[in-house]
Design a protein around this motif. Structure first.
Motif, mmCIF file in Angstrom:
data_model
loop_
_atom_site.group_PDB
_atom_site.id
_atom_site.type_symbol
_atom_site.label_atom_id
_atom_site.label_comp_id
_atom_site.label_asym_id
_atom_site.label_seq_id
_atom_site.Cartn_x
_atom_site.Cartn_y
_atom_site.Cartn_z
ATOM 1 N N LEU A 207 0.843 -1.201 0.000
ATOM 2 C CA LEU A 207 0.000 0.000 0.000
ATOM 3 C C LEU A 207 0.872 1.241 0.000
ATOM 4 O O LEU A 207 1.751 1.393 0.862
ATOM 5 C CB LEU A 207 -0.904 0.056 1.232
ATOM 6 N N TYR B 129 5.631 1.494 -3.420
ATOM 7 C CA TYR B 129 6.943 1.960 -3.922
ATOM 8 C C TYR B 129 8.016 0.898 -3.594
ATOM 9 O O TYR B 129 8.893 0.621 -4.410
ATOM 10 C CB TYR B 129 7.390 3.282 -3.286
ATOM 11 N N LYS C 1 1.441 4.571 -6.593
ATOM 12 C CA LYS C 1 1.740 5.047 -7.943
ATOM 13 C C LYS C 1 3.141 4.606 -8.333
ATOM 14 O O LYS C 1 3.986 4.363 -7.451
ATOM 15 C CB LYS C 1 1.600 6.575 -8.027
HETATM 16 C C1 MLT Z 1 1.696 6.396 2.171
HETATM 17 O O1 MLT Z 1 0.507 6.233 2.476
HETATM 18 O O2 MLT Z 1 2.506 5.459 2.207
HETATM 19 C C2 MLT Z 1 2.156 7.775 1.771
HETATM 20 O O3 MLT Z 1 1.070 8.631 1.672
HETATM 21 C C3 MLT Z 1 2.925 7.735 0.493
HETATM 22 C C4 MLT Z 1 3.447 9.066 0.068
HETATM 23 O O4 MLT Z 1 3.532 9.985 0.886
HETATM 24 O O5 MLT Z 1 3.787 9.200 -1.122
#
Ligand code: MLT
Length: 258
Positions: A93, A98, A120
């Motif tokens: 998530l 990432y 994303k």
């Molecule tokens: C997350 O929920 O992991 C963060 O919102 C990711 C982010 O800040 O890009």
């Protein structure tokens, strides 16, 4: 909770079920408790493992000014080695997505499938990068309650219950400030990994809350098209779809793994 030492760090993780492993990677600044419903709902078909990433939850604190997505991906592989687990269905998530993409790039042979939830593949734009620096300065000066205040309004849909909001707030306020600063810097430095999706030879599924403002449906659609995989839009959910609508997320994972 169980603990394991890998890559020079001690990690705590939650585990439920038997069989093929599904690895659940939490977002920022959260911890493995965000996956409790998925461990409950999917342990009939998978050995579900949800670690606290380096510095988060119960795991040992970060002692570095930056922890990258690659660091987390390599930690996960070291944990899997220590647990004698070969391939996994990885579910990530947001920041966990990432990390999942870094994992897919560096260790594709360890994946059986990849589910990208409220995340994303593109890198931060100039404004987002500046926002990371500002957020790190604010949290260092004013504490994590300030961050929780800033983030709660965008993490969950307007319709989210007080209980969902309380759960998310508790996770944010329990995350060490050092971890938050190191993760903000790590996310700021991450590259665009859209091309990783096109090259993957395992099933990829994308799941997004209809009202996610941090990783909107357009970003999810971009990943699904790049990967050639299904896109599930979860009605009435925001960025925390696994907590806001656990049944819909479990259904989407079951069909990806079928
Ligand atoms: C997350 O929920 O992991 C963060 O919102 C990711 C982010 O800040 O890009």
């Amino acid at each position: 909770m169980s603990a394991i030492t890998a890559n020079g760090h001690t990690f705590f993780y939650r585990e439920q079920g038997t069989g093929d492993v599904a690895l659940f990677v939490h977002g920022f600044p959260l911890d493995s408790t965000m996956w409790l419903e998925q461990l409950r709902d999917l342990s009939d078909i998978r050995r579900c493992i949800a670690p606290d990433l380096r510095g988060f939850g119960w795991s040992a604190p970060s002692v570095r000014p930056v922890v990258t997505m690659e660091d987390h991906a390599d930690d996960l592989v070291a944990m899997l080695d220590a647990l004698a687990v070969d391939r996994v269905d990885l579910v990530g998530l947001s920041m966990g997505g990432y990390v999942g993409l870094a994992f897919a790039e560096r260790h594709p042979d360890r994946l059986r499938s990849l589910a990208l939830v409220d995340t994303k593949s593109v890198e931060d734009g100039a404004d987002a990068k500046a926002g990371r620096i500002a957020a790190a300065e604010r949290v260092a000066a004013e504490g994590r309650e300030a961050l929780a205040h800033d983030m709660l309004g965008v993490l969950v849909a307007d319709s989210a219950s007080a209980w969902v909001r309380a759960r998310v707030r508790t996770m944010i306020e329990a995350t060490p400030v050092e971890t938050i600063v190191a993760a903000l810097e790590g996310m700021r430095l991450r590259p665009d990994r859209t091309s990783v999706l096109a090259g993957l030879e395992v099933p990829v599924g994308v799941i997004v809350g209809e009202h996610d403002v941090l990783s909107p449906v357009a970003d999810a659609d971009h990943m699904a098209v790049s990967a050639g995989g299904p896109l599930t839009v979860v009605p009435d959910a925001g960025h925390m779809a696994p907590i806001e609508s656990p049944a819909a997320v479990a259904d989407a994972l079951r069909s990806l793994w079928a």
